[in-house]
Motif scaffolding. Structure first.
Motif, PDB file in Angstrom:
ATOM      1  N   ALA A   8       0.811  -1.211   0.000  1.00  0.00           N
ATOM      2  CA  ALA A   8       0.000   0.000   0.000  1.00  0.00           C
ATOM      3  C   ALA A   8       0.851   1.271   0.000  1.00  0.00           C
ATOM      4  CB  ALA A   8      -0.931  -0.003   1.216  1.00  0.00           C
ATOM      5  N   ASP A   9       2.144   1.158   0.310  1.00  0.00           N
ATOM      6  CA  ASP A   9       3.034   2.321   0.354  1.00  0.00           C
ATOM      7  C   ASP A   9       3.668   2.636  -0.990  1.00  0.00           C
ATOM      8  OD1 ASP A   9       2.724   2.554   3.195  1.00  0.00           O
ATOM      9  OD2 ASP A   9       4.192   0.941   3.448  1.00  0.00           O
ATOM     10  N   LEU A  10       3.518   1.758  -1.980  1.00  0.00           N
ATOM     11  CA  LEU A  10       4.302   1.880  -3.204  1.00  0.00           C
ATOM     12  C   LEU A  10       3.965   3.137  -4.007  1.00  0.00           C
ATOM     13  CD1 LEU A  10       4.412  -1.845  -4.397  1.00  0.00           C
ATOM     14  CD2 LEU A  10       6.176  -0.517  -3.215  1.00  0.00           C
ATOM     15  N   SER A  11       2.704   3.544  -4.002  1.00  0.00           N
ATOM     16  CA  SER A  11       2.359   4.775  -4.727  1.00  0.00           C
ATOM     17  C   SER A  11       3.076   5.974  -4.119  1.00  0.00           C
ATOM     18  CB  SER A  11       0.845   4.998  -4.703  1.00  0.00           C
ATOM     19  OG  SER A  11       0.181   4.015  -5.468  1.00  0.00           O
ATOM     20  N   ALA A  12       3.131   6.018  -2.779  1.00  0.00           N
ATOM     21  CA  ALA A  12       3.791   7.138  -2.104  1.00  0.00           C
ATOM     22  C   ALA A  12       5.295   7.107  -2.318  1.00  0.00           C
ATOM     23  CB  ALA A  12       3.459   7.109  -0.611  1.00  0.00           C
ATOM     24  N   THR A  13       5.907   5.919  -2.251  1.00  0.00           N
ATOM     25  CA  THR A  13       7.358   5.853  -2.432  1.00  0.00           C
ATOM     26  C   THR A  13       7.751   6.165  -3.869  1.00  0.00           C
ATOM     27  OG1 THR A  13       7.309   3.455  -2.847  1.00  0.00           O
ATOM     28  CG2 THR A  13       7.602   4.176  -0.566  1.00  0.00           C
ATOM     29  N   ALA A  14       6.934   5.720  -4.841  1.00  0.00           N
ATOM     30  CA  ALA A  14       7.241   6.014  -6.246  1.00  0.00           C
ATOM     31  C   ALA A  14       7.123   7.511  -6.519  1.00  0.00           C
ATOM     32  CB  ALA A  14       6.317   5.223  -7.155  1.00  0.00           C
ATOM     33  N   GLN A  15       6.085   8.127  -5.977  1.00  0.00           N
ATOM     34  CA  GLN A  15       5.908   9.566  -6.168  1.00  0.00           C
ATOM     35  C   GLN A  15       7.067  10.337  -5.541  1.00  0.00           C
ATOM     36  OE1 GLN A  15       2.633  11.493  -4.027  1.00  0.00           O
ATOM     37  NE2 GLN A  15       2.155  12.641  -5.885  1.00  0.00           N
ATOM     38  N   GLY A  30       8.908   7.271 -14.911  1.00  0.00           N
ATOM     39  CA  GLY A  30       7.629   7.564 -14.308  1.00  0.00           C
ATOM     40  C   GLY A  30       7.257   6.687 -13.133  1.00  0.00           C
ATOM     41  N   GLU A  31       6.147   7.083 -12.484  1.00  0.00           N
ATOM     42  CA  GLU A  31       5.735   6.435 -11.239  1.00  0.00           C
ATOM     43  C   GLU A  31       5.296   4.992 -11.442  1.00  0.00           C
ATOM     44  OE1 GLU A  31       2.954   8.721  -8.974  1.00  0.00           O
ATOM     45  OE2 GLU A  31       4.027  10.606  -9.326  1.00  0.00           O
ATOM     46  N   ARG A  32       4.647   4.680 -12.549  1.00  0.00           N
ATOM     47  CA  ARG A  32       4.174   3.306 -12.751  1.00  0.00           C
ATOM     48  C   ARG A  32       5.352   2.334 -12.788  1.00  0.00           C
ATOM     49  NH1 ARG A  32       0.016   0.963 -17.416  1.00  0.00           N
ATOM     50  NH2 ARG A  32       0.354  -1.239 -16.927  1.00  0.00           N
ATOM     51  N   PHE A  33       6.392   2.691 -13.528  1.00  0.00           N
ATOM     52  CA  PHE A  33       7.565   1.824 -13.586  1.00  0.00           C
ATOM     53  C   PHE A  33       8.220   1.733 -12.212  1.00  0.00           C
ATOM     54  CE2 PHE A  33      12.146   1.244 -13.957  1.00  0.00           C
ATOM     55  CZ  PHE A  33      12.200   0.053 -14.655  1.00  0.00           C
ATOM     56  N   LEU A  34       8.328   2.856 -11.505  1.00  0.00           N
ATOM     57  CA  LEU A  34       8.971   2.842 -10.196  1.00  0.00           C
ATOM     58  C   LEU A  34       8.193   1.996  -9.201  1.00  0.00           C
ATOM     59  CD1 LEU A  34      10.205   6.523  -9.833  1.00  0.00           C
ATOM     60  CD2 LEU A  34      11.611   4.472 -10.105  1.00  0.00           C
ATOM     61  N   ARG A  35       6.864   2.005  -9.287  1.00  0.00           N
ATOM     62  CA  ARG A  35       6.093   1.137  -8.394  1.00  0.00           C
ATOM     63  C   ARG A  35       6.463  -0.324  -8.612  1.00  0.00           C
ATOM     64  NH1 ARG A  35       1.744   4.595  -9.669  1.00  0.00           N
ATOM     65  NH2 ARG A  35       0.916   3.080 -11.163  1.00  0.00           N
ATOM     66  N   CYS A  36       6.622  -0.734  -9.868  1.00  0.00           N
ATOM     67  CA  CYS A  36       7.018  -2.115 -10.169  1.00  0.00           C
ATOM     68  C   CYS A  36       8.420  -2.405  -9.649  1.00  0.00           C
ATOM     69  CB  CYS A  36       6.942  -2.366 -11.676  1.00  0.00           C
ATOM     70  SG  CYS A  36       5.279  -2.374 -12.349  1.00  0.00           S
ATOM     71  N   TRP A  37       9.318  -1.441  -9.827  1.00  0.00           N
ATOM     72  CA  TRP A  37      10.693  -1.649  -9.370  1.00  0.00           C
ATOM     73  C   TRP A  37      10.749  -1.709  -7.845  1.00  0.00           C
ATOM     74  CZ3 TRP A  37      14.793   2.036  -7.678  1.00  0.00           C
ATOM     75  CH2 TRP A  37      16.047   1.384  -7.588  1.00  0.00           C
TER      76      TRP A  37
END
Length: 236
Positions: A8-15, A30-37
């Motif tokens: 649940a934290d991944l959106s915040a950490t990617a942003q 971008g954020e979508r790729f960073l969420r996956c990483w």
């Protein structure tokens, strides 16, 4: 409060990664790729993912994060053997490049062929046991950042200390990180040096950015009993 990161934290950490650590290829995607990483650090056993949260802000607002590994070589090998993680990264990365033609051209020019060659080499080789390496496991601090509004409270240092403790508990001999060499008056180099990290060299990335590698020893040499202590016990 510092705790292990959750899905649940991944959106915040990617942003936060995009806003606070914008240099390099991955933030540019971008954020979508960073969420996956970022998810790979939660998914794989040698990954470390931590968040600093403001416990007084409702459910706890993420104000900082850290990503790293306790054994970078084993972590990378595990990632390259995780089909689901690779498919997620590949799909999100391809979408990011399709949406950013200039970035796609830069990727093809600077990384496409070397990355493909390295991927094929790694997938075709077996994972070496720790005894096969001349040095022990190397932990890597991949990213750490704290929101501007939360700085000045020691959160960055606390995140790094938590990482070092986890890396040492995981059996790493040394921890390493790479950071952009700051302009005159910058603070990132001084931050790590104040925490006991030692600079080991500078180099230029494929994008022409100068970066500096730091190391932190985790294995302390064992000390034999001091001779005067032995004599004192014998004479007691």
């Amino acid at each position: 409060m510092i705790r292990p990161a959750e899905a649940a934290d991944l959106s915040a950490t990617a942003q936060a990664h995009v806003l606070l650590l914008p240099v390099g290829l991955f933030p540019s995607m971008g954020e979508r790729f960073l969420r996956c990483w970022h998810r790979t650090f939660l998914r794989l056993p040698h990954g470390i993912a931590l968040v600093a949260v403001d416990a007084g802000a409702g459910a706890g607002q993420v104000v900082g994060f850290l990503l790293g590994t306790t054994d970078q070589a084993t972590h990378t090998d595990a990632l390259l053997r995780d089909r689901r993680a690779l498919m997620d990264l590949g799909a999100s990365g391809l979408l990011a490049l399709l949406r950013r033609p200039r970035l796609a051209a830069r990727f093809a020019r600077t990384r496409g062929r070397p990355w493909l060659r390295k991927l094929l080499q790694r997938r075709g080789s077996a994972v070496q046991p720790p005894e096969a390496h001349s040095v022990g496991p190397v932990a890597v601090l991949a990213a750490v950042a704290v929101q501007d509004s939360a700085r000045g409270h020691g959160l960055g240092a606390a995140l790094v200390h938590h990482f070092l403790a986890a890396a040492q508990a995981g059996g790493a001999d040394v921890a390493e990180l790479v950071t952009v060499v700051p302009h005159e008056g910058g603070t990132s180099a001084g931050f790590y040096e104040c925490l006991g990290w030692c600079a080991t060299g500078d180099r230029s990335t494929r994008d022409g950015t100068t970066v500096r590698t730091y190391a932190y020893p985790l294995r302390r040499p064992s000390r034999p009993p001091a001779r005067d202590h032995v004599i004192g016990r014998e004479g007691a």
